[in-house]
Design an enzyme around this catalytic site. Structure first.
Site, PDB file in Angstrom:
ATOM      1  N   LYS A   1       0.830  -1.215   0.000  1.00 44.51           N
ATOM      2  CA  LYS A   1       0.000   0.000   0.000  1.00 44.51           C
ATOM      3  C   LYS A   1       0.862   1.263   0.000  1.00 44.51           C
ATOM      4  O   LYS A   1       0.597   2.206  -0.746  1.00 44.51           O
ATOM      5  CB  LYS A   1      -0.931  -0.051   1.206  1.00 44.51           C
TER       6      LYS A   1
ATOM      7  N   THR B   1       3.960   1.513  -0.972  1.00 45.72           N
ATOM      8  CA  THR B   1       4.694   1.552  -2.237  1.00 45.72           C
ATOM      9  C   THR B   1       3.835   2.160  -3.339  1.00 45.72           C
ATOM     10  O   THR B   1       4.299   3.004  -4.119  1.00 45.72           O
ATOM     11  CB  THR B   1       5.142   0.131  -2.636  1.00 45.72           C
TER      12      THR B   1
ATOM     13  N   ARG C   1       2.077   7.859   7.394  1.00 44.83           N
ATOM     14  CA  ARG C   1       2.364   7.637   8.814  1.00 44.83           C
ATOM     15  C   ARG C   1       3.851   7.364   9.015  1.00 44.83           C
ATOM     16  O   ARG C   1       4.555   6.952   8.089  1.00 44.83           O
ATOM     17  CB  ARG C   1       1.562   6.441   9.335  1.00 44.83           C
TER      18      ARG C   1
ATOM     19  N   LYS D   1       6.681  -7.268  10.128  1.00 46.16           N
ATOM     20  CA  LYS D   1       6.169  -6.552   8.967  1.00 46.16           C
ATOM     21  C   LYS D   1       7.247  -5.763   8.226  1.00 46.16           C
ATOM     22  O   LYS D   1       7.188  -5.566   7.023  1.00 46.16           O
ATOM     23  CB  LYS D   1       5.043  -5.608   9.411  1.00 46.16           C
TER      24      LYS D   1
ATOM     25  N   ALA E   1      -3.776   0.605  12.743  1.00 48.02           N
ATOM     26  CA  ALA E   1      -5.207   0.578  12.416  1.00 48.02           C
ATOM     27  C   ALA E   1      -5.930  -0.592  13.057  1.00 48.02           C
ATOM     28  O   ALA E   1      -7.154  -0.580  13.147  1.00 48.02           O
ATOM     29  CB  ALA E   1      -5.401   0.534  10.907  1.00 48.02           C
TER      30      ALA E   1
ATOM     31  N   PHE F   1      -3.607  -0.916   7.172  1.00 48.76           N
ATOM     32  CA  PHE F   1      -4.179  -2.237   6.923  1.00 48.76           C
ATOM     33  C   PHE F   1      -5.275  -2.178   5.862  1.00 48.76           C
ATOM     34  O   PHE F   1      -5.214  -1.372   4.949  1.00 48.76           O
ATOM     35  CB  PHE F   1      -4.651  -2.880   8.222  1.00 48.76           C
TER      36      PHE F   1
ATOM     37  N   PHE G   1       3.604  -7.694  -9.214  1.00 47.72           N
ATOM     38  CA  PHE G   1       4.794  -8.429  -8.781  1.00 47.72           C
ATOM     39  C   PHE G   1       5.384  -9.151  -9.992  1.00 47.72           C
ATOM     40  O   PHE G   1       4.683  -9.420 -10.971  1.00 47.72           O
ATOM     41  CB  PHE G   1       4.436  -9.432  -7.682  1.00 47.72           C
TER      42      PHE G   1
ATOM     43  N   TRP H   1       7.076  -0.798  -7.953  1.00 46.09           N
ATOM     44  CA  TRP H   1       8.306  -1.280  -7.299  1.00 46.09           C
ATOM     45  C   TRP H   1       9.466  -1.220  -8.296  1.00 46.09           C
ATOM     46  O   TRP H   1      10.563  -0.752  -7.963  1.00 46.09           O
ATOM     47  CB  TRP H   1       8.133  -2.712  -6.787  1.00 46.09           C
TER      48      TRP H   1
END
Length: 552
Positions: free
Chosen positions: A68, A70, A91, A102, A270, A298, A378, A406
């Site tokens: 998210k 990224t 954030r 994570k 969250a 999240f 991906f 990415w």
């Protein structure tokens, strides 16, 4: 090349130049080295009209990763590449995930905010200030009890916990004050992670320093022997706690790899808090740019719902577009594929797992805001898989766009940016999920049935008793902050996909009068996470030159 290597090879601009890009003068920022700064508030030359607001959210997270942050970074870069003036409002990362499972929260690949190591570690010290302020208040509470307890505080009913910004399960439940008469009054206590502290929520919802002070004064720290609430104002330390946060309330300015200005400030989780960056950060970006890209933690069932029902009323600006991030990998996992088999094409699993994405699309559209799906690409994704997601979204009237951020940064999100800009120009008719004047039960039922897709909820005996007391005190007319697992729409982390007919189990409520919401603790959610068997910290190292490796 790894994320940290890409970040370390970046050619950053001095932060003074980044500030000038958005019209900030040197006397309007406070530099922390060459590449970080705090923005002095209030702004001197703010625009009369806010720019457009883009909220980035996602499907329920899986071990496969959704990216998210990224996508948020890549989208902001792409909007700038299209000749528009954009900013990020994200954030701050917590050391808990950075050292745990994570990882960091600065994006990835060629879609990152930098300096990556600084942001993921100590940054400008905001979280340390929050930890110190929180624990200073805890110390003052216990000192008050020890020194005569003129407020008649019941030590058994102190609800203010100490905090630490690292996952430490050993501190969830502790006994303090042991060791004799001079060591304090023995009582049970516990630690939360810093991002779960009410001070974090307050920092992120306060409109300015005065509002911060007012909210801190309203914090309920516990109850007296007559079961009456005791606040920080009654304790007489509101000014001291606020003083410790005088710099932390100022938003932090950094940049992306593509030199897009980024404000990174505040970081409540969250799943156990409200999951959004600060109001002052988002508002500042809206005043300095034409398009602000922000995110909520999240999945849409948690962060986005709380952004829309808790943050928006304070921000007084609704999103112009909502972007839901999904991946072929995550949809395959929701369709029953194990992580080790994700590299193989499986269109059928995507069709089966699509129900999770469809549920989030439906819940976000009910707010009356245009929705776009960003498919975060991906390397193992196949054309057939990506086309299937686009096709399935089209069948339910939603546009889906592939973003290859990415590998390509902003250049991989040009089509997404074009779609988002187009959506921002469409008319929206925002409809809040509930009215705060409704009962707590009505508000919870709305969240469970319309956002989660569940059947209903049940309250534990303790939660029922609390609710009666809160109603008598007039605390029931506030938003609800659901503390729930991020991995499922239900409160059972193993129930993936789009389950229905489930019941949300609420075991306890926590009043947050400074934040102005009630937290509902569901299932077995924890406010102090634990470290995994192999924490990310195992891979982090630093050499004799100060170069860090293994951070992601």
């Amino acid at each position: 090349m790894k994320d940290i290597e890409i970040a370390q090879n970046a050619q950053m601009k001095p932060i003074i130049e980044i500030a000038k890009q958005v019209g900030l003068n040197e006397d309007e920022i406070e530099t922390y080295g060459r590449y970080k700064a705090k923005i002095s508030l209030p702004l001197k030359n703010k625009k009369e009209k806010n720019g457009k607001l883009i909220l980035v959210t996602a499907i329920n997270p899986t071990p496969a990763g959704e990216g998210k942050s990224t996508v948020s970074v890549g989208l902001a870069d792409a909007i700038n590449l299209l000749g528009k003036k954009s900013m990020l409002a994200l954030r701050e990362p917590s050391l808990g995930p950075v050292m745990g499972m994570k990882g960091g929260a600065t994006g990835g690949g060629y879609s990152q905010v930098v300096p990556m190591e600084d942001i993921n570690l100590h940054f400008t010290g905001d979280f340390h200030a929050l930890t110190t302020a929180n624990n200073t208040l805890a110390a003052l509470i216990d000192n008050h009890i020890y020194q005569g307890n003129s407020l008649n505080i019941d030590p058994r009913r102190v609800i203010w916990k100490r905090v630490l910004d690292i996952n430490d399960r050993a501190l969830r439940n502790v006994v303090i004050g042991l060791g004799g008469l001079t060591q304090g009054i023995p009582r049970e206590d516990g630690f939360d992670i810093t991002v779960a502290s009410e001070l974090m929520a307050i920092l992120c919802l306060a409109k300015d320093l005065n509002d911060l002070k007012h909210r801190i004064g309203n914090i309920v720290i516990g109850y007296n022997y007559e079961k009456e609430p005791i606040t920080v104002n009654q304790l007489g330390v509101t000014g001291a706690i606020t003083a410790l946060l005088k710099d932390a309330i100022k938003p932090n300015l950094v940049q992306t790899l593509n030199h897009t200005p980024a404000i990174i400030h505040g970081g409540p989780f969250a799943n156990i808090a409200h999951g959004c960056n600060s109001v002052v950060a988002t508002k500042t970006a809206l005043q300095l740019s034409d398009y602000t890209v922000t995110e909520a933690g999240f999945g849409a069932d948690l962060g986005a719902e709380k952004f829309l029902d808790i943050k928006v009323p304070v921000l007084k600006k609704t999103p112009d577009t909502i972007v839901i991030v999904a991946t072929a990998r995550a949809l395959k996992m929701n369709g029953g594929v194990k992580k080790e088999n994700l590299e193989s094409e499986n269109v059928t699993a995507i069709e089966e797992g699509f129900a999770n994405l469809a549920r989030h699309i439906k819940s976000m559209k009910r707010y009356g805001v245009p929705v776009v799906v960003a498919i975060n690409k991906f390397t193992a994704d196949t054309t057939a898989e990506l086309n299937k997601i686009i096709e399935l979204c089209k069948e339910i009237g939603t546009q889906a766009v592939v973003a290859d951020v990415w590998a390509k940064g902003g250049n991989g999100a040009i089509q997404l940016a074009q779609s988002v800009i187009e959506m921002c120009d469409k008319k929206s008719d925002f409809k809040a999920l509930y009215d705060n004047e409704q009962s707590v039960e009505e508000k919870i039922n709305k969240i469970v049935t319309e956002i989660y897709g569940g059947k209903g909820y049940e309250l534990s005996p303790k939660a029922k008793r609390q609710l009666k007391m809160f109603e008598s005190l007039g605390w029931d007319k506030m938003p609800i902050c659901m503390a729930k697992t991020q991995y499922s729409l239900s409160d059972d982390a193993k129930l993936v996909g789009a389950p229905s007919g489930f019941i949300i189990h609420i075991r306890e409520f926590v009043p947050k009068l400074g934040s102005k919401f009630l937290v509902a603790l569901t299932g077995n959610i924890l406010t102090m996470p634990g470290l995994p068997k192999v924490p990310a910290a195992d891979n982090i190292d630093i050499d004799e030159t100060g170069k860090i490796t293994g951070l992601y």
